[in-house]
Design a protein around this motif. Sequence first.
Motif, short mmCIF file in Angstrom:
data_model
loop_
_atom_site.label_atom_id
_atom_site.label_comp_id
_atom_site.label_asym_id
_atom_site.label_seq_id
_atom_site.Cartn_x
_atom_site.Cartn_y
_atom_site.Cartn_z
N ALA A 46 8.49 43.10 21.02
CA ALA A 46 9.48 44.04 20.47
C ALA A 46 10.78 44.06 21.26
O ALA A 46 11.86 43.89 20.67
CB ALA A 46 8.87 45.44 20.37
N PRO A 47 10.77 44.26 22.59
CA PRO A 47 12.05 44.28 23.31
C PRO A 47 12.74 42.92 23.30
O PRO A 47 13.98 42.85 23.21
CB PRO A 47 11.66 44.70 24.73
N VAL A 51 16.55 42.33 21.64
CA VAL A 51 17.69 41.77 22.37
C VAL A 51 18.20 40.49 21.69
O VAL A 51 19.40 40.34 21.42
CB VAL A 51 17.30 41.48 23.83
N MET A 52 17.29 39.56 21.41
CA MET A 52 17.70 38.28 20.84
C MET A 52 18.30 38.45 19.45
O MET A 52 19.25 37.74 19.08
CB MET A 52 16.50 37.33 20.78
N THR A 53 17.77 39.38 18.66
CA THR A 53 18.28 39.58 17.31
C THR A 53 19.70 40.12 17.32
O THR A 53 20.58 39.62 16.61
CB THR A 53 17.36 40.55 16.53
N TRP A 67 13.60 41.68 10.73
CA TRP A 67 13.21 40.51 11.52
C TRP A 67 12.49 40.95 12.81
O TRP A 67 11.49 40.35 13.19
CB TRP A 67 14.42 39.68 11.87
N ILE A 68 12.99 41.99 13.45
CA ILE A 68 12.35 42.49 14.68
C ILE A 68 10.92 42.94 14.37
O ILE A 68 9.98 42.62 15.11
CB ILE A 68 13.17 43.66 15.27
N ALA A 185 20.32 28.79 21.13
CA ALA A 185 21.22 29.93 20.93
C ALA A 185 21.68 30.50 22.27
O ALA A 185 22.86 30.81 22.45
CB ALA A 185 20.51 31.01 20.11
N SER A 186 20.75 30.64 23.21
CA SER A 186 21.11 31.17 24.53
C SER A 186 22.10 30.26 25.24
O SER A 186 23.10 30.73 25.81
CB SER A 186 19.85 31.33 25.40
N MET A 187 21.87 28.96 25.19
CA MET A 187 22.73 28.03 25.90
C MET A 187 24.09 27.87 25.21
O MET A 187 25.11 27.66 25.87
CB MET A 187 22.02 26.69 26.06
#
Length: 213
Positions: A46-47, A51-53, A67-68, A185-187
């Motif tokens: 969940a957390p 965050v990513m969403t 989506w979460i 996505a992060s990079m």
Amino acid sequence: MAGGAAPPAALLRAINALLLQRRYYAALAVLKGFRNGAVYGAKIRAPHALVMTFLFRSGSLREKLKWIAQATYTHARNLAYFVFTYKGLMALQSRLQGKKIPFHSFFAACVGGWLVFGENNPINSQIVMYLLSRILFGLSRLAVEKGYIPQPRQDPFPLVAALVWGTVLWLFEYHRQTLQPSLQASMTYLYDDSNVWHDISDFLIYNKKPESK
């Protein structure tokens, strides 16, 4: 209260007495494993999904929340199913053979992994890769403990860190399609988006200028 419903206190005592029956221990351990798998999966996912969403996914608030919820449900369900399968097969093998041996754990987990995590989707992929990195570290330490490879004279972690970061950035720059989507996505956020700005607003305050309505 003859013929009526049992008082809550009496019902609770009966349930607690049942939970302490040794004859039901294996079955109850499987059920609690299912419970713990669901709870732990939800707590972990969940957390992270939240965050990513909100960092990387586009769409309306309703779509993001959906989506979460889906990601959290999938992670919690799969982990619950896996723990249930693993502990159930462990109990079954131990009962059939009269004792517990190391192969039981490997076999039960293989079956659970195939049945529960065998579908190639983003959630399962992330979990399997998470485990793979820890397996490699664990096997390396085990090899040293068993004497299969010599004890390093110096801490090898700096070399491992250098190779890991060198490899992942090389893959990102030249073969990024091979990396897992959330890592891409992060990079992208870290290394590509930091190359673009127009003024102080998207240099310091925002990553990208908010779209004007």
